[in-house]
Design a protein around this motif. Sequence first.
Motif, short mmCIF file in Angstrom:
data_model
loop_
_atom_site.label_atom_id
_atom_site.label_comp_id
_atom_site.label_asym_id
_atom_site.label_seq_id
_atom_site.Cartn_x
_atom_site.Cartn_y
_atom_site.Cartn_z
N GLU A 108 31.28 45.38 41.65
CA GLU A 108 31.41 45.96 42.31
C GLU A 108 30.48 45.14 43.30
O GLU A 108 30.27 43.82 43.35
N ARG A 109 31.69 44.10 44.27
CA ARG A 109 31.66 43.18 44.95
C ARG A 109 31.03 43.58 45.93
O ARG A 109 30.46 42.03 46.46
N ALA A 110 30.07 44.20 46.43
CA ALA A 110 29.65 44.58 47.45
C ALA A 110 28.91 46.39 47.70
O ALA A 110 29.24 47.02 47.10
N GLY B 24 28.62 49.78 48.00
CA GLY B 24 29.82 50.53 48.32
C GLY B 24 31.27 50.24 47.58
O GLY B 24 31.84 50.77 48.05
N SER B 25 31.32 48.84 47.46
CA SER B 25 32.34 47.94 47.29
C SER B 25 32.55 48.06 45.83
O SER B 25 32.04 47.46 45.08
N VAL B 26 33.72 49.55 44.84
CA VAL B 26 33.40 49.68 43.37
C VAL B 26 34.95 49.58 42.80
O VAL B 26 35.94 50.36 44.01
N ALA B 27 34.97 48.47 42.23
CA ALA B 27 35.88 48.60 41.59
C ALA B 27 36.56 48.89 39.88
O ALA B 27 36.03 48.48 39.70
N THR B 28 36.90 50.04 39.79
CA THR B 28 36.63 50.31 38.45
C THR B 28 37.34 50.04 37.51
O THR B 28 39.02 50.40 38.07
N LEU B 29 37.85 49.54 36.31
CA LEU B 29 38.43 48.86 35.39
C LEU B 29 38.81 49.02 34.62
O LEU B 29 39.62 49.02 33.91
N HIS B 30 37.87 50.31 33.82
CA HIS B 30 38.54 51.16 33.31
C HIS B 30 37.47 52.21 32.86
O HIS B 30 36.51 52.20 33.17
N ARG C 216 25.99 42.67 34.71
CA ARG C 216 25.73 40.67 34.92
C ARG C 216 26.02 40.80 36.56
O ARG C 216 27.00 40.97 37.33
N LYS C 217 25.84 39.66 36.88
CA LYS C 217 26.28 38.75 38.48
C LYS C 217 27.20 38.13 37.34
O LYS C 217 27.42 37.50 36.58
N THR C 218 28.56 38.40 38.44
CA THR C 218 29.89 36.84 38.29
C THR C 218 29.57 35.92 39.03
O THR C 218 30.60 35.17 38.51
N GLY C 219 29.70 35.81 39.96
CA GLY C 219 29.36 34.82 41.20
C GLY C 219 28.35 34.45 40.73
O GLY C 219 27.62 34.32 39.76
N SER C 220 28.29 33.16 42.17
CA SER C 220 27.40 32.50 42.04
C SER C 220 26.40 32.83 44.01
O SER C 220 25.38 31.85 43.70
N GLY C 221 26.59 34.16 43.73
CA GLY C 221 25.45 33.53 45.23
C GLY C 221 24.41 34.59 44.95
O GLY C 221 24.30 34.85 43.55
N ASN C 222 23.32 34.27 46.11
CA ASN C 222 22.10 34.64 45.43
C ASN C 222 22.17 35.66 46.26
O ASN C 222 20.39 36.57 45.33
N PRO D 286 29.75 39.38 43.21
CA PRO D 286 29.82 40.82 43.38
C PRO D 286 29.29 40.81 41.73
O PRO D 286 28.95 39.83 41.57
N ARG D 287 28.59 41.59 40.94
CA ARG D 287 28.31 42.28 39.36
C ARG D 287 28.86 43.35 38.54
O ARG D 287 30.11 44.01 39.37
N ILE D 288 29.21 42.75 37.38
CA ILE D 288 30.17 43.34 37.05
C ILE D 288 29.04 44.67 36.11
O ILE D 288 28.22 45.09 35.79
N TRP D 289 29.79 46.20 36.23
CA TRP D 289 28.83 47.31 35.54
C TRP D 289 29.33 47.33 34.07
O TRP D 289 30.69 47.59 34.48
N GLY D 290 28.99 47.94 33.14
CA GLY D 290 29.46 48.84 31.42
C GLY D 290 28.98 49.60 31.03
O GLY D 290 27.01 49.38 31.20
#
Length: 694
Positions: free
Chosen positions: A95-97, A99-105, A143-149, A153-157
């Motif tokens: 999830e980069r923003a 409403g912006s979700v990209a499914t990896l698996h 988990r958060k994957t970037g360094s923004g506050n 972006p964050r990854i969901w599993g």
Amino acid sequence: MLRLALLRTRVGRHILVLFVGCVIVPVATFALLAYTLMARRLETAARETLRSESKAAGFIIFDRLTAIATELALRADAGEGASAEGSSFDFVAIERAPGSVATLHGSPQPLPALADAELRHLAQGRPLIVRHSGPRPVFFLVRKTGSGNDGFPRIWGRVLPATFLESGTGLGASMGGGNLCVLDAEKRPLSCAAAEAERATAALEDSRAGEHGWQRGDSLFLMGGFHLFLKHEFGAEAWTVTLSTPADAVRAPLADFRRTFFLGVALAGVLVFAVSHIQLRKRMTPLAELELGVRRVREGDFTTPVAVQSDDEFAVLAESFNGMASDLRRQFETVAALHEVDLAALEHRSADAIARAALNHATALLEADFAVVAFPDGDAPGTWRALARTRDGFGDGKNLFTPGAGELKDLASELQVLERGKAQPCYSLKPRITQGVEELAFPIRHRGGVRAVLLIGSAATNRFSDATRSLGRQLADQLAVGLSNESLLHELDDLSRGSLLALARTIDASSPWTAGHSERVTQTAVEIARLLGLEHRAIERLRRGSLLHDIGKIGVPTAILDKAGPLTEDERTLVQAHPVIGAEIVGTITAFRDIVPLVRDHHELLDGSGYPNGISSFAISQQVRILTVADVYDALVSDRPYRRGLAPEAAVGILREGMSTKYDPDVVQALELALFSGWAATTDTHNIVAAEVA
């Protein structure tokens, strides 16, 4: 073989139940308490183990979650083209923003919104656990994957709990075969069935932490729990980890104990029963012997002792019982002996008969070898007439009692027992019982003198106990009473005979023609009765009746009795009334009422021609028939104012003419026999008073 007959007695059953109860009940109670205590300790230990294992499982789960969070971070670093094979996720997305979700698996899934607290947790770079709202027991790890506050972006599993709880976690070994349940903060199950989760949740709510348990059907489950705190590391409320196991599995070690326990109790019961029965038999056998002894005593057997083979109080009791039975036997024998002496005094009126009655029991009662009753011989002063009784029977006692002059003085003055020992001369001169005999002499006093002596002797040393002396004195006293009664009865008989004779002579003295008539009639009647074999009492009654048979002539004027010429009708009627008058006089005296028929009927004849009532045949008693013949005979041989007396032969001839019509033939023949043998009536006073019929 055990004799179960002893259990038929109430005492035996009570003792056996008490004996068995005192052993089996405490053992069973102790074993039950031990079993319960062991079960509780096993359950406590099991709960403690379950708590420890649930805590260990919680730490393993925490480590696994940490590993999955690291795996998710690596998955984010690998990019979109990385393979998802063998991962713990069934869905992975970036999830980069908003409403912006990209499914990896996996298939695309709606992502839950995050609360402010969760966003702040992510902003700190820590993994976040988010509960999935669907029906499946899954959750998201973010988990958060970037360094923004802003957390992007964050990854969901999405994690399948079954996957991370089973695959390579080692929980199966740590649970020891127990049932593992993992509940989220809202007590929703992540790893166990919903039903078990519900029971575990209820157990957690109803019980204190660490002492949980729940029921499934008839099976009880023990449970241990641990709260897995995730707030700091994963931003989620604490999970609950529970581990449960069947109570039966915990108590399985007690199964062998239970089987062994019941077998041991059964064997102990058999052993206790056998031992108690053996002991009971030892205790009940003396009681049974004592019961038989009581029955024998009740039936009058005082001689058979109770035999008890024991060295305890039962032996003492049996000895006391035998002593009591022996004392009772001696008491009954004493009573019997005294009673026999009394009966002899009343029935026989003979000193010898009374002495024999006492001697009958003396040797057995007094445990003597011989017993003697000695009487002073009135015909030979200084000598004694004795009756003896040994264990073999009676003897005449000749020369059995020969006391010296000093001993006679002692006997006359001493009321107690005179005793001779072995070193002194012996009273007895019997050949086989001479020196060396212990003797006791019991004086029997009467009117200031020695009437008789009861002597007992034994060859045994110290044979005569105090009890024997007491019984001997008692028997001697009763013998004294019997002999005194015998003397008194003889005196009364002499007095009675003298009084009757005096009265008869008074009656006969009213006329010189009848002097001695009553005495001669009495002697004649008694002699006839003796020849006919009448018993003593019947002869005595006949004697008294004969002496008074003419007492009614008191009512007849002497002028009529002495009239030389024929009697007028009125005079005859008056003379014939004398039996009735006599019966009325005699009937007023109680002691003479038994002779009333003799006085009233002595002029009755067998053919009914007699007077005053004209009775006949069988209505006339034998004694009356004897008196009638004696009266007629004396009247015929005696002088009368109107004729001289007939010779005895002529008188008997007249009686023979009336045989079977007026007079009894047997009586007439007995009179004829007496006269033929030389017997004759007399008016000697001594012979009349002292006459005794054998």
